[in-house]
Design a protein around this motif. Structure first.
Motif, PDB file in Angstrom:
ATOM      1  N   ASP A   1     105.769-146.985 -62.961  1.00 35.76           N
ATOM      2  CA  ASP A   1     104.592-147.758 -63.358  1.00 35.76           C
ATOM      3  C   ASP A   1     104.344-148.808 -62.277  1.00 35.76           C
ATOM      4  OD1 ASP A   1     102.598-149.108 -64.780  1.00 35.76           O
ATOM      5  OD2 ASP A   1     104.066-150.336 -65.839  1.00 35.76           O
TER       6      ASP A   1
ATOM      7  N   GLU B   1     109.210-148.411 -66.295  1.00 36.00           N
ATOM      8  CA  GLU B   1     107.996-148.638 -67.100  1.00 36.00           C
ATOM      9  C   GLU B   1     108.274-149.746 -68.097  1.00 36.00           C
ATOM     10  OE1 GLU B   1     104.903-148.990 -68.605  1.00 36.00           O
ATOM     11  OE2 GLU B   1     104.556-146.920 -67.925  1.00 36.00           O
ATOM     12  N   ASP B   2     107.445-150.781 -68.107  1.00 34.45           N
ATOM     13  CA  ASP B   2     107.685-151.889 -69.033  1.00 34.45           C
ATOM     14  C   ASP B   2     107.055-151.648 -70.398  1.00 34.45           C
ATOM     15  OD1 ASP B   2     105.229-152.221 -67.499  1.00 34.45           O
ATOM     16  OD2 ASP B   2     104.966-154.062 -68.651  1.00 34.45           O
TER      17      ASP B   2
ATOM     18  N   GLY C   1     102.320-151.432 -62.536  1.00 32.18           N
ATOM     19  CA  GLY C   1     102.129-152.764 -63.113  1.00 32.18           C
ATOM     20  C   GLY C   1     103.374-153.244 -63.824  1.00 32.18           C
TER      21      GLY C   1
HETATM   22 CA    CA Z   1     103.015-151.888 -66.977  1.00 38.19          CA
END
Ligand code: CA
Length: 229
Positions: free
Chosen positions: A49, A7-8, A51
């Motif tokens: 995630d 997850e960023d 994205g």
């Molecule tokens: Ca993201």
């Protein structure tokens, strides 16, 4: 239970990790998709995630499923586009949550998946339907002796259907038995998995092998129809 969070978004990670720790789980986190393969030792659950800043999340999902066939893989997505979810499930994810989600919901789903992978439905050790054999303790499916490669949930779905051949099973029953009794999300997951199992059975039947058919019962659910004797 060790959870890898890919997850960023720092805020999501900062909220999730302490909450998971409070429930007795350990976590590690990667803020990008690149290099994920080097962080998989001892991982039971991946929260992914879709994205990510560097690599397509679907591609990461596919690689994770190959590298961790027995792990629970849950997609976290902010995307509204449900095509991503379908592609993610086809790429091997067991489940998905659309952000924002409640932590309690995440925890319930993760625990349910862990329970399911630990304890398969108590069915007869093996079921034979035509040329198809489902061996539950070994999690093996063969058609005329050739192994059919099924993902974890695909296997569990087929094993559940095969436990009651010729019997109409409602969507609710299948969702409860294969996924979670507390499932209240969209049931597209079920249809995606049915489609995948159908495709694999059809491919395995090529050459004239007799396999059961998953029959759609409109407004109700599915039935595994054994092949004619
Ligand atoms: Ca993201």
């Amino acid at each position: 239970v060790h959870i890898l969070l890919v997850e960023d978004d720092d805020r999501v990670a900062a909220a999730l990790r302490p909450a998971l720790h409070r429930h007795g789980m350990t976590t590690s986190r990667l803020a990008r998709g690149r290099g994920v393969a080097e962080h998989l030792a001892g991982v039971d659950v991946v929260l992914l995630d879709l994205g990510l800043p560097d690599v397509d999340g679907i591609e990461v999902c596919r690689r994770l499923r190959l590298a961790l066939p027995g792990a629970v893989l849950v997609i976290l997505t902010a995307r509204q586009d449900e095509i991503d979810v379908v592609v993610g499930l086809e790429a091997g994810a067991d489940d998905y949550l659309t952000k924002p989600f409640r932590f309690g919901e995440l925890l319930a789903r993760v625990r349910a998946h862990l329970r399911r992978s630990a304890a398969l439905p108590a069915t007869a050790p093996s079921v034979r339907l035509g040329d198809l054999v489902v061996v539950t303790p070994a999690r093996r499916v063969t058609v005329a002796g050739e192994e059919v490669g099924l993902r974890a949930k695909e296997f569990e779905l087929l094993a559940r259907l095969a436990a009651d051949p010729g019997t109409a099973l409602s969507r609710e029953t299948l969702m409860a038995d294969v996924w979670d009794e507390n499932w209240f999300g969209p049931t597209k997951t079920l249809d995606v998995h049915v489609a995948a199992v159908r495709r694999k059975l059809a491919a395995a039947a090529e050459g004239g092998h007799r396999v059961p058919e998953i029959v759609t019962l409109r407004g109700h659910g599915y039935r595994l129809q054994p092949p004619e004797e």
